[in-house]
Design a protein around this motif. Structure first.
Motif, PDB file in Angstrom:
ATOM      1  N   ILE A 115       0.768  -1.230   0.021  1.00 15.09           N
ATOM      2  CA  ILE A 115       0.026  -0.119  -0.097  1.00 15.09           C
ATOM      3  C   ILE A 115       0.764   1.101   0.033  1.00 15.09           C
ATOM      4  CG2 ILE A 115      -1.659   1.425   1.248  1.00 15.09           C
ATOM      5  CD1 ILE A 115      -2.851  -1.376   2.223  1.00 15.09           C
ATOM      6  N   MET A 116       1.964   1.126   0.794  1.00 11.96           N
ATOM      7  CA  MET A 116       2.867   2.336   0.751  1.00 11.96           C
ATOM      8  C   MET A 116       3.446   2.673  -0.619  1.00 11.96           C
ATOM      9  SD  MET A 116       4.514   1.304   4.450  1.00 11.96           S
ATOM     10  CE  MET A 116       5.770   2.807   4.795  1.00 11.96           C
ATOM     11  N   ALA A 117       3.756   1.605  -1.293  1.00 13.55           N
ATOM     12  CA  ALA A 117       4.321   1.753  -2.647  1.00 13.55           C
ATOM     13  C   ALA A 117       3.403   2.158  -3.696  1.00 13.55           C
ATOM     14  CB  ALA A 117       5.009   0.692  -2.946  1.00 13.55           C
ATOM     15  N   LEU A 118       1.903   2.234  -3.340  1.00 13.41           N
ATOM     16  CA  LEU A 118       1.013   2.356  -4.441  1.00 13.41           C
ATOM     17  C   LEU A 118      -0.053   3.502  -4.084  1.00 13.41           C
ATOM     18  CD1 LEU A 118       0.288  -1.372  -5.561  1.00 13.41           C
ATOM     19  CD2 LEU A 118       2.063   0.174  -6.468  1.00 13.41           C
ATOM     20  N   ILE A 119       0.010   3.655  -2.877  1.00 11.55           N
ATOM     21  CA  ILE A 119      -1.254   4.547  -2.438  1.00 11.55           C
ATOM     22  C   ILE A 119      -1.394   6.092  -3.208  1.00 11.55           C
ATOM     23  CG2 ILE A 119      -0.040   5.602  -0.475  1.00 11.55           C
ATOM     24  CD1 ILE A 119      -2.766   5.467   0.948  1.00 11.55           C
ATOM     25  N   PHE A 120      -0.103   6.379  -3.603  1.00  6.81           N
ATOM     26  CA  PHE A 120      -0.235   7.602  -4.126  1.00  6.81           C
ATOM     27  C   PHE A 120      -0.310   7.771  -5.788  1.00  6.81           C
ATOM     28  CE2 PHE A 120       4.088   6.367  -3.338  1.00  6.81           C
ATOM     29  CZ  PHE A 120       4.575   6.401  -4.591  1.00  6.81           C
ATOM     30  N   ASN A 122       5.337 -15.333 -15.822  1.00 10.66           N
ATOM     31  CA  ASN A 122       4.558 -15.538 -17.172  1.00 10.66           C
ATOM     32  C   ASN A 122       3.242 -15.166 -17.110  1.00 10.66           C
ATOM     33  OD1 ASN A 122       4.693 -17.417 -19.586  1.00 10.66           O
ATOM     34  ND2 ASN A 122       3.011 -18.280 -18.570  1.00 10.66           N
ATOM     35  N   GLN A 123       2.372 -14.859 -16.138  1.00 12.73           N
ATOM     36  CA  GLN A 123       1.062 -14.394 -16.411  1.00 12.73           C
ATOM     37  C   GLN A 123       1.052 -12.853 -16.193  1.00 12.73           C
ATOM     38  OE1 GLN A 123      -1.738 -15.905 -13.165  1.00 12.73           O
ATOM     39  NE2 GLN A 123      -0.406 -17.442 -12.596  1.00 12.73           N
ATOM     40  N   ILE A 124       1.712 -12.174 -15.902  1.00 11.40           N
ATOM     41  CA  ILE A 124       1.581 -10.772 -15.981  1.00 11.40           C
ATOM     42  C   ILE A 124       2.687  -9.940 -16.865  1.00 11.40           C
ATOM     43  CG2 ILE A 124       0.260 -10.700 -13.811  1.00 11.40           C
ATOM     44  CD1 ILE A 124       2.667  -9.749 -12.063  1.00 11.40           C
ATOM     45  N   SER A 125       3.561 -10.527 -17.228  1.00 11.57           N
ATOM     46  CA  SER A 125       4.978  -9.867 -17.817  1.00 11.57           C
ATOM     47  C   SER A 125       4.611  -9.547 -19.173  1.00 11.57           C
ATOM     48  CB  SER A 125       6.264 -10.710 -17.629  1.00 11.57           C
ATOM     49  OG  SER A 125       6.522 -10.734 -16.312  1.00 11.57           O
ATOM     50  N   ASP A 126       4.581  -8.599 -19.831  1.00  7.84           N
ATOM     51  CA  ASP A 126       4.907  -8.187 -21.125  1.00  7.84           C
ATOM     52  C   ASP A 126       6.178  -8.417 -21.818  1.00  7.84           C
ATOM     53  OD1 ASP A 126       2.028  -7.160 -21.435  1.00  7.84           O
ATOM     54  OD2 ASP A 126       2.964  -5.652 -20.042  1.00  7.84           O
ATOM     55  N   GLN A 127       7.384  -8.131 -20.906  1.00  5.97           N
ATOM     56  CA  GLN A 127       8.540  -8.440 -21.357  1.00  5.97           C
ATOM     57  C   GLN A 127       9.312  -9.234 -20.243  1.00  5.97           C
ATOM     58  OE1 GLN A 127      11.304  -5.321 -23.075  1.00  5.97           O
ATOM     59  NE2 GLN A 127       9.386  -3.732 -22.352  1.00  5.97           N
ATOM     60  N   LEU A 128      10.283  -9.661 -20.473  1.00  3.28           N
ATOM     61  CA  LEU A 128      11.125 -10.725 -19.709  1.00  3.28           C
ATOM     62  C   LEU A 128      12.682 -10.024 -20.122  1.00  3.28           C
ATOM     63  CD1 LEU A 128      11.377 -13.020 -17.611  1.00  3.28           C
ATOM     64  CD2 LEU A 128      11.895 -14.574 -19.659  1.00  3.28           C
ATOM     65  N   LEU A 129      13.414 -10.007 -18.919  1.00  4.70           N
ATOM     66  CA  LEU A 129      14.779  -9.653 -18.799  1.00  4.70           C
ATOM     67  C   LEU A 129      15.324 -10.713 -17.682  1.00  4.70           C
ATOM     68  CD1 LEU A 129      17.228  -7.938 -19.911  1.00  4.70           C
ATOM     69  CD2 LEU A 129      16.575  -6.403 -17.919  1.00  4.70           C
ATOM     70  N   MET A 130      16.338 -11.588 -18.360  1.00  8.43           N
ATOM     71  CA  MET A 130      16.921 -12.327 -17.416  1.00  8.43           C
ATOM     72  C   MET A 130      18.515 -12.018 -17.355  1.00  8.43           C
ATOM     73  SD  MET A 130      17.540 -16.729 -17.418  1.00  8.43           S
ATOM     74  CE  MET A 130      18.458 -17.449 -16.110  1.00  8.43           C
ATOM     75  N   LEU A 131      18.912 -11.618 -16.142  1.00  8.30           N
ATOM     76  CA  LEU A 131      20.280 -11.585 -15.763  1.00  8.30           C
ATOM     77  C   LEU A 131      21.059 -12.646 -15.215  1.00  8.30           C
ATOM     78  CD1 LEU A 131      19.903  -8.399 -13.968  1.00  8.30           C
ATOM     79  CD2 LEU A 131      20.641  -8.673 -16.466  1.00  8.30           C
ATOM     80  N   LYS A 132      22.236 -12.989 -15.772  1.00  8.75           N
ATOM     81  CA  LYS A 132      23.199 -14.148 -14.824  1.00  8.75           C
ATOM     82  C   LYS A 132      24.533 -13.696 -14.706  1.00  8.75           C
ATOM     83  CE  LYS A 132      25.067 -18.820 -15.837  1.00  8.75           C
ATOM     84  NZ  LYS A 132      25.087 -19.960 -16.987  1.00  8.75           N
ATOM     85  N   ILE A 164      -1.074  -5.372  -9.731  1.00  8.64           N
ATOM     86  CA  ILE A 164      -0.345  -5.018 -10.582  1.00  8.64           C
ATOM     87  C   ILE A 164      -0.723  -4.837 -11.884  1.00  8.64           C
ATOM     88  CG2 ILE A 164       1.710  -6.066 -11.972  1.00  8.64           C
ATOM     89  CD1 ILE A 164       2.601  -7.398  -9.336  1.00  8.64           C
ATOM     90  N   LYS A 165      -2.033  -5.607 -12.463  1.00  9.60           N
ATOM     91  CA  LYS A 165      -2.659  -5.643 -13.525  1.00  9.60           C
ATOM     92  C   LYS A 165      -3.572  -4.272 -13.484  1.00  9.60           C
ATOM     93  CE  LYS A 165      -3.324 -10.681 -13.930  1.00  9.60           C
ATOM     94  NZ  LYS A 165      -4.123 -11.705 -13.764  1.00  9.60           N
ATOM     95  N   ARG A 166      -4.073  -3.842 -12.535  1.00 12.77           N
ATOM     96  CA  ARG A 166      -4.866  -2.664 -12.541  1.00 12.77           C
ATOM     97  C   ARG A 166      -3.993  -1.621 -12.702  1.00 12.77           C
ATOM     98  NH1 ARG A 166      -5.332   1.518  -9.212  1.00 12.77           N
ATOM     99  NH2 ARG A 166      -4.013   0.784  -7.741  1.00 12.77           N
ATOM    100  N   LEU A 167      -2.701  -1.650 -12.054  1.00 11.25           N
ATOM    101  CA  LEU A 167      -1.792  -0.541 -12.528  1.00 11.25           C
ATOM    102  C   LEU A 167      -1.489  -0.200 -13.808  1.00 11.25           C
ATOM    103  CD1 LEU A 167       0.643  -1.006  -9.547  1.00 11.25           C
ATOM    104  CD2 LEU A 167      -0.364   1.152  -9.858  1.00 11.25           C
ATOM    105  N   LYS A 168      -1.225  -1.535 -14.450  1.00 10.94           N
ATOM    106  CA  LYS A 168      -0.871  -1.824 -15.896  1.00 10.94           C
ATOM    107  C   LYS A 168      -2.109  -1.191 -16.795  1.00 10.94           C
ATOM    108  CE  LYS A 168      -0.678  -5.318 -19.656  1.00 10.94           C
ATOM    109  NZ  LYS A 168       0.216  -4.879 -20.295  1.00 10.94           N
ATOM    110  N   ASP A 169      -3.230  -1.363 -16.414  1.00  6.59           N
ATOM    111  CA  ASP A 169      -4.443  -0.860 -17.333  1.00  6.59           C
ATOM    112  C   ASP A 169      -4.540   0.576 -17.130  1.00  6.59           C
ATOM    113  OD1 ASP A 169      -5.099  -3.676 -17.862  1.00  6.59           O
ATOM    114  OD2 ASP A 169      -6.567  -3.466 -16.495  1.00  6.59           O
ATOM    115  N   ARG A 170      -4.053   1.142 -15.963  1.00 11.91           N
ATOM    116  CA  ARG A 170      -3.994   2.636 -15.752  1.00 11.91           C
ATOM    117  C   ARG A 170      -2.846   3.290 -16.539  1.00 11.91           C
ATOM    118  NH1 ARG A 170      -1.586   6.010 -12.305  1.00 11.91           N
ATOM    119  NH2 ARG A 170      -0.713   4.257 -11.117  1.00 11.91           N
TER     120      ARG A 170
END
Length: 298
Positions: free
Chosen positions: A141-146, A193-203, A172-178
């Motif tokens: 909530i602290m990260a999203l309330i504003f 897999n469910q919510i990402s449009d893009q993927l970035l993998m670091l090694k 997260i989906k609601r934020l994306k839609d906004r």
């Protein structure tokens, strides 16, 4: 639009991030994955200006991220931390004000957020009375309330049961839609897999996979085949050309193939006498791809 261009960061002789570049547009979700120590949190800290990149640039709409822009960023750190002797309201309202929200508006909105995230408790409760899961919801909530335009979530699903993980995913989906831009890290590949449009993998700080999630999966070929049949047993299927392994799964069989073309001949054989309940040929899951990339030598 958030643009990271050729970012690099070292700590002594250790290269934490090496030549990382990615662009995130409004309404997009980027899943950042990698083993512990791969460079994910270092990347977040560079974006937030907690640490300075050795090389490269970070921009928002082609401009540096200044103090004003940083007030528009919501951040959920991996290291959870709340003041145990303060009330929920005191902490949430204080942080909301730092991000430019009026105190009265933050107070009025807090209870709605607590209801939406199904927090067990009241705004006047001390943090020390909260369960671990409810405390994590308060930090969300602290990260999203504003209503931030850009959100960074470092392992947001860690420790959550499936029901509460689903609540977070809905937000997260609601934020994306906004139209918000979202970067999150997770070790749960199903969530990625469910919510990402893009993927970035670091090694070890290097980018090893990057692009749309489905395109990355498809690049490994459709080498996973699930089928249900009464005419063929496990040994029969294992003996078919192009099959490397067969395991029982969900009332049927999961076959791993040497290449996706093998599926054509298998389909012809198992359907020779007509209908079978299930035949689905798919690329490897993100979890399988993750394990493969982690185990691959540099």
């Amino acid at each position: 639009m958030i643009t990271l261009s050729h970012l690099s960061k070292s700590f002594g002789d250790h290269r934490a991030v090496s030549d990382l570049s990615v662009t995130l547009k409004p309404g997009e979700v980027l899943g950042l994955i990698g083993q512990n120590g791969a460079g994910k949190t270092t990347t977040f800290r560079m974006i937030l200006n907690f640490i300075e990149a050795d090389k490269g640039t970070i921009s928002w709409d082609n401009q540096p991220i200044d103090a004003h822009k940083r007030r528009l960023i919501g951040f959920l750190p991996e290291e959870r931390g709340l003041y145990q002797k303060q009330t929920i309201e005191e902490q949430v309202v204080y942080l909301a004000q730092l991000h430019g929200m009026e105190k009265s508006a933050a107070k009025a909105t807090l209870k709605d957020w607590m209801d939406r995230l199904q927090v067990v408790g009241n705004p006047g409760d001390l943090v020390q009375t909260l369960s671990k899961g409810n405390a994590q919801k308060i930090q969300m909530i602290m990260a999203l309330i504003f209503d931030p335009d850009f959100v960074i979530l470092d392992e947001p699903f860690s420790g959550l049961d499936p029901v509460n993980a689903g609540i977070f995913m809905d937000e997260i989906k609601r934020l994306k839609d906004r139209g918000a831009m979202i970067i999150f890290s997770s070790h749960n590949m199903d969530n990625v897999n469910q919510i990402s449009d893009q993927l970035l993998m670091l090694k070890k700080g290097k980018t090893v996979l990057q692009g749309p999630v489905q395109a990355i999966r498809e690049s490994f070929g459709r080498t996973r085949l699930y089928l249900e049949t009464d005419e063929f047993n496990q040994a029969d299927l294992a003996a078919m050309a192009g099959v490397t392994s067969v395991t029982k799964q969900d009332g049927g069989f999961l076959l791993k193939l040497t290449n996706e073309e093998a599926g054509h001949a298998i389909f012809d054989k198992v359907t020779a006498n007509g209908y079978i309940p299930a035949f689905s040929q798919q690329p490897p899951t993100l979890a399988e791809i993750f394990k493969t990339e982690v185990s691959t030598n540099d």
